[in-house]
Design a protein around this motif. Structure first.
Motif, PDB file in Angstrom:
ATOM      1  N   LYS B  71     -27.744  33.414 -15.521  1.00 18.99           N
ATOM      2  CA  LYS B  71     -27.676  34.346 -16.653  1.00 18.99           C
ATOM      3  C   LYS B  71     -27.635  33.576 -17.984  1.00 18.99           C
ATOM      4  O   LYS B  71     -28.306  33.946 -18.951  1.00 18.99           O
ATOM      5  N   ILE B  72     -26.839  32.511 -18.004  1.00 27.85           N
ATOM      6  CA  ILE B  72     -26.704  31.705 -19.222  1.00 27.85           C
ATOM      7  C   ILE B  72     -28.039  31.048 -19.577  1.00 27.85           C
ATOM      8  O   ILE B  72     -28.466  31.051 -20.735  1.00 27.85           O
ATOM      9  N   VAL B  73     -28.712  30.516 -18.562  1.00 28.70           N
ATOM     10  CA  VAL B  73     -30.013  29.868 -18.808  1.00 28.70           C
ATOM     11  C   VAL B  73     -31.013  30.899 -19.331  1.00 28.70           C
ATOM     12  O   VAL B  73     -31.729  30.658 -20.305  1.00 28.70           O
ATOM     13  N   GLU B  74     -31.011  32.060 -18.690  1.00 27.62           N
ATOM     14  CA  GLU B  74     -31.940  33.133 -19.091  1.00 27.62           C
ATOM     15  C   GLU B  74     -31.701  33.514 -20.556  1.00 27.62           C
ATOM     16  O   GLU B  74     -32.625  33.692 -21.332  1.00 27.62           O
ATOM     17  N   HIS B  75     -30.417  33.616 -20.899  1.00 28.80           N
ATOM     18  CA  HIS B  75     -30.053  33.980 -22.269  1.00 28.80           C
ATOM     19  C   HIS B  75     -30.480  32.880 -23.254  1.00 28.80           C
ATOM     20  O   HIS B  75     -30.967  33.166 -24.343  1.00 28.80           O
ATOM     21  N   ALA B  76     -30.294  31.634 -22.842  1.00 33.62           N
ATOM     22  CA  ALA B  76     -30.588  30.499 -23.738  1.00 33.62           C
ATOM     23  C   ALA B  76     -32.062  30.411 -24.102  1.00 33.62           C
ATOM     24  O   ALA B  76     -32.395  30.030 -25.221  1.00 33.62           O
ATOM     25  N   VAL B  77     -32.932  30.758 -23.175  1.00 28.20           N
ATOM     26  CA  VAL B  77     -34.366  30.602 -23.442  1.00 28.20           C
ATOM     27  C   VAL B  77     -35.001  31.841 -24.092  1.00 28.20           C
ATOM     28  O   VAL B  77     -36.197  31.836 -24.379  1.00 28.20           O
ATOM     29  N   GLN B  78     -34.185  32.867 -24.304  1.00 25.70           N
ATOM     30  CA  GLN B  78     -34.713  34.051 -24.991  1.00 25.70           C
ATOM     31  C   GLN B  78     -35.026  33.712 -26.429  1.00 25.70           C
ATOM     32  O   GLN B  78     -34.417  32.825 -27.004  1.00 25.70           O
ATOM     33  N   LYS B  79     -35.967  34.463 -27.012  1.00 26.02           N
ATOM     34  CA  LYS B  79     -36.304  34.236 -28.413  1.00 26.02           C
ATOM     35  C   LYS B  79     -35.118  34.638 -29.276  1.00 26.02           C
ATOM     36  O   LYS B  79     -34.300  35.456 -28.868  1.00 26.02           O
ATOM     37  N   LYS B  80     -35.069  34.070 -30.494  1.00 21.07           N
ATOM     38  CA  LYS B  80     -33.973  34.399 -31.415  1.00 21.07           C
ATOM     39  C   LYS B  80     -33.964  35.892 -31.690  1.00 21.07           C
ATOM     40  O   LYS B  80     -34.975  36.457 -32.088  1.00 21.07           O
ATOM     41  N   ARG B  81     -32.826  36.503 -31.468  1.00 20.26           N
ATOM     42  CA  ARG B  81     -32.722  37.938 -31.732  1.00 20.26           C
ATOM     43  C   ARG B  81     -31.876  38.230 -32.955  1.00 20.26           C
ATOM     44  O   ARG B  81     -32.060  39.197 -33.640  1.00 20.26           O
ATOM     45  N   PHE B  82     -30.918  37.368 -33.167  1.00 19.60           N
ATOM     46  CA  PHE B  82     -29.904  37.687 -34.180  1.00 19.60           C
ATOM     47  C   PHE B  82     -30.140  36.858 -35.440  1.00 19.60           C
ATOM     48  O   PHE B  82     -29.296  36.079 -35.843  1.00 19.60           O
ATOM     49  N   LYS B  83     -31.306  37.044 -36.063  1.00 16.54           N
ATOM     50  CA  LYS B  83     -31.647  36.179 -37.187  1.00 16.54           C
ATOM     51  C   LYS B  83     -30.666  36.310 -38.348  1.00 16.54           C
ATOM     52  O   LYS B  83     -30.269  35.321 -38.936  1.00 16.54           O
ATOM     53  N   ILE B  84     -30.273  37.558 -38.664  1.00 19.97           N
ATOM     54  CA  ILE B  84     -29.353  37.750 -39.795  1.00 19.97           C
ATOM     55  C   ILE B  84     -27.984  37.173 -39.449  1.00 19.97           C
ATOM     56  O   ILE B  84     -27.376  36.461 -40.244  1.00 19.97           O
ATOM     57  N   ALA B  85     -27.517  37.482 -38.222  1.00 19.67           N
ATOM     58  CA  ALA B  85     -26.221  36.961 -37.773  1.00 19.67           C
ATOM     59  C   ALA B  85     -26.249  35.432 -37.745  1.00 19.67           C
ATOM     60  O   ALA B  85     -25.282  34.774 -38.117  1.00 19.67           O
ATOM     61  N   GLU B  86     -27.373  34.874 -37.330  1.00 21.40           N
ATOM     62  CA  GLU B  86     -27.556  33.422 -37.268  1.00 21.40           C
ATOM     63  C   GLU B  86     -27.400  32.823 -38.666  1.00 21.40           C
ATOM     64  O   GLU B  86     -26.772  31.783 -38.851  1.00 21.40           O
ATOM     65  N   TRP B  87     -27.958  33.540 -39.629  1.00 19.95           N
ATOM     66  CA  TRP B  87     -27.929  33.063 -41.007  1.00 19.95           C
ATOM     67  C   TRP B  87     -26.531  33.216 -41.609  1.00 19.95           C
ATOM     68  O   TRP B  87     -26.040  32.343 -42.317  1.00 19.95           O
ATOM     69  N   LEU B  88     -25.871  34.342 -41.287  1.00 21.70           N
ATOM     70  CA  LEU B  88     -24.539  34.587 -41.851  1.00 21.70           C
ATOM     71  C   LEU B  88     -23.455  33.766 -41.163  1.00 21.70           C
ATOM     72  O   LEU B  88     -22.528  33.301 -41.797  1.00 21.70           O
ATOM     73  N   PHE B  89     -23.574  33.643 -39.833  1.00 28.43           N
ATOM     74  CA  PHE B  89     -22.547  32.916 -39.065  1.00 28.43           C
ATOM     75  C   PHE B  89     -23.185  31.802 -38.248  1.00 28.43           C
ATOM     76  O   PHE B  89     -23.276  31.910 -37.016  1.00 28.43           O
ATOM     77  N   PRO B  90     -23.626  30.728 -38.898  1.00 32.93           N
ATOM     78  CA  PRO B  90     -24.287  29.668 -38.136  1.00 32.93           C
ATOM     79  C   PRO B  90     -23.366  29.043 -37.079  1.00 32.93           C
ATOM     80  O   PRO B  90     -23.820  28.555 -36.068  1.00 32.93           O
ATOM     81  N   GLN B  91     -22.045  29.099 -37.339  1.00 34.55           N
ATOM     82  CA  GLN B  91     -21.101  28.495 -36.386  1.00 34.55           C
ATOM     83  C   GLN B  91     -20.557  29.510 -35.382  1.00 34.55           C
ATOM     84  O   GLN B  91     -19.801  29.145 -34.493  1.00 34.55           O
ATOM     85  N   GLY B  92     -20.938  30.767 -35.552  1.00 34.00           N
ATOM     86  CA  GLY B  92     -20.391  31.804 -34.670  1.00 34.00           C
ATOM     87  C   GLY B  92     -20.884  31.673 -33.241  1.00 34.00           C
ATOM     88  O   GLY B  92     -21.932  31.092 -32.984  1.00 34.00           O
ATOM     89  N   THR B  93     -20.108  32.241 -32.320  1.00 30.68           N
ATOM     90  CA  THR B  93     -20.531  32.193 -30.921  1.00 30.68           C
ATOM     91  C   THR B  93     -21.589  33.266 -30.687  1.00 30.68           C
ATOM     92  O   THR B  93     -21.789  34.146 -31.526  1.00 30.68           O
ATOM     93  N   VAL B  94     -22.227  33.190 -29.545  1.00 31.00           N
ATOM     94  CA  VAL B  94     -23.256  34.169 -29.210  1.00 31.00           C
ATOM     95  C   VAL B  94     -22.647  35.572 -29.178  1.00 31.00           C
ATOM     96  O   VAL B  94     -23.234  36.525 -29.685  1.00 31.00           O
ATOM     97  N   LYS B  95     -21.434  35.669 -28.642  1.00 31.98           N
ATOM     98  CA  LYS B  95     -20.755  36.976 -28.560  1.00 31.98           C
ATOM     99  C   LYS B  95     -20.546  37.562 -29.953  1.00 31.98           C
ATOM    100  O   LYS B  95     -20.777  38.742 -30.193  1.00 31.98           O
ATOM    101  N   GLU B  96     -20.079  36.700 -30.871  1.00 31.86           N
ATOM    102  CA  GLU B  96     -19.821  37.159 -32.241  1.00 31.86           C
ATOM    103  C   GLU B  96     -21.115  37.615 -32.909  1.00 31.86           C
ATOM    104  O   GLU B  96     -21.157  38.652 -33.575  1.00 31.86           O
TER     105      GLU B  96
END
Lengths: 181, 185
Positions: B71-96
């Protein structure tokens, strides 16, 4: 896994073949997870860190250079990810003694009985190490990185890293063997 | 063991890990190889260190369940989904990032629904209505003052107070001009 096979998988990942990433990581999954688990102190955090490491690994695979061992590159990502999270949560003091049963998910009951006592001692010995010593010790034990690589990863001088290792091994040895006597 | 011998062993303690990593020069490595061959202390130090490392490696090894790993591997290779969250919280966890993106999506959907409802129901614009009411009230107030002045002028005119009449007349005209701004019904 042979170096050639690993290189083939890396190339496939660089070409966007998602199916190659699992087999590439599988070889290091136990050591990587063990490292993160020991460093974070609980399975939930370790799984999160493991996931973060893999996401960064996949996204950064094109930046990986063959001048470095793949395992060292992967552990460096894991180390930095863990440090960021620990700094964020100010958890340096949190990583203390942890119940080994809490960390262990599945185990062989027979092996459990025989190995439990020694495992508890080792885990306790590692858990009570000062953070810097534990960091170096776990990187060495789990990643198999050379001390020069560990120095680069932890951004510490080589002599400092060697000194941390020297004292951590000394403490663990003393704790294990004095209690065995 | 002599003091010199102890010093050499102490020196080896500092270099043992470089010796094990084969990270010493050929000459230095050969020097230690010869020393170890004749020194029980250093020889046992190597085996002690290797024992500690091996035993620790075995006892500290843990694993993820296969399903979790997949499941973790599958999630890791998915395309970026959370672009805004990525930009706002670069250090945040995937859950956050996931939680933030979910909240953002819900807010977006609710806002879209609100816009659609507002466009389709033809409700009066509350802000505009209130503004008009206020302006209307100001207009009425000025009109009432003008009427009062007109009455006064009539009274004064009867008493032939010309100068006063001209002044008051001028004031009234000014007020009328001012009232034009408010009276738009």
């Amino acid at each position: 896994m042979s170096a050639t096979h690993e290189q083939t998988l890396i190339e496939k990942c660089r070409n966007g073949e998602t199916a190659a990433f699992g087999p590439l990581i599988k070889n290091y999954r136990k050591q990587l997870f063990s490292y993160l688990l020991r460093l974070s102190g609980n399975r939930e955090d370790a799984e999160d860190l493991f996931q973060e490491t893999l996401i960064k690994g996949w996204r950064g695979i094109n930046k990986y250079s063959e001048l470095q061992k793949f395992s060292s590159w992967l552990f460096t990502i894991a180390h930095n990810t863990a440090m960021d999270k620990l700094r964020k949560r100010n958890k340096e003091t949190m990583i203390t003694e942890t119940d080994p049963d809490e960390l262990r998910h599945t185990s062989d009951p027979h092996k459990e009985l025989i190995g439990k006592e020694i495992r508890i001692k080792i885990q306790k010995a590692v858990d009570i190490l000062p953070f810097k010593q534990k960091e170096v010790f776990l990187l060495r034990v789990n990643s198999g990185m050379s001390f020069k690589e560990i120095a680069l990863t932890t951004k510490e001088p080589l002599n400092t890293v060697l000194s941390h290792m020297h004292y951590s091994v000394k403490k663990i040895k003393r704790l294990l063997w004095s209690e065995n006597e | 063991m002599s003091n010199d011998g102890k010093m050499i062993c102490k020196e080896f303690e500092k270099e043992i890990y470089l010796y094990l990593d084969n990270d010493l020069s050929t000459d230095r490595r050969e020097y230690w190889r010869q020393h170890i061959a004749s020194c029980k202390t250093c020889d046992s130090l190597i085996s002690d260190v290797e024992t500690v490392l091996d035993q620790t490696r075995i006892e500290l090894t843990e694993d993820l369940l296969d399903a979790k790993f997949d499941k973790i591997v599958e999630h890791a290779v998915q395309k970026k989904r959370f672009k805004i969250a990525e930009w706002l919280f670069p250090q945040g966890t995937v859950k956050e990032k996931y939680a933030f993106s979910l909240k953002l999506a819900v807010v977006g959907v609710l806002a879209a629904i609100a816009v659609v409802i507002s466009l389709t129901t033809n409700q009066p614009n509350t802000v505009k209505t209130i503004s008009n009411e206020l302006l209307d009230w100001e207009g009425k107030k000025v009109t009432s003052q003008i009427n009062e002045l007109k009455n006064t002028i009539n009274l004064i005119h009867e008493d032939n107070w010309d100068k006063q009449i001209i002044m008051l007349d001028q004031r009234m005209k000014n007020l009328e001009k001012e009232s034009d701004k408010f009276l738009f019904n």
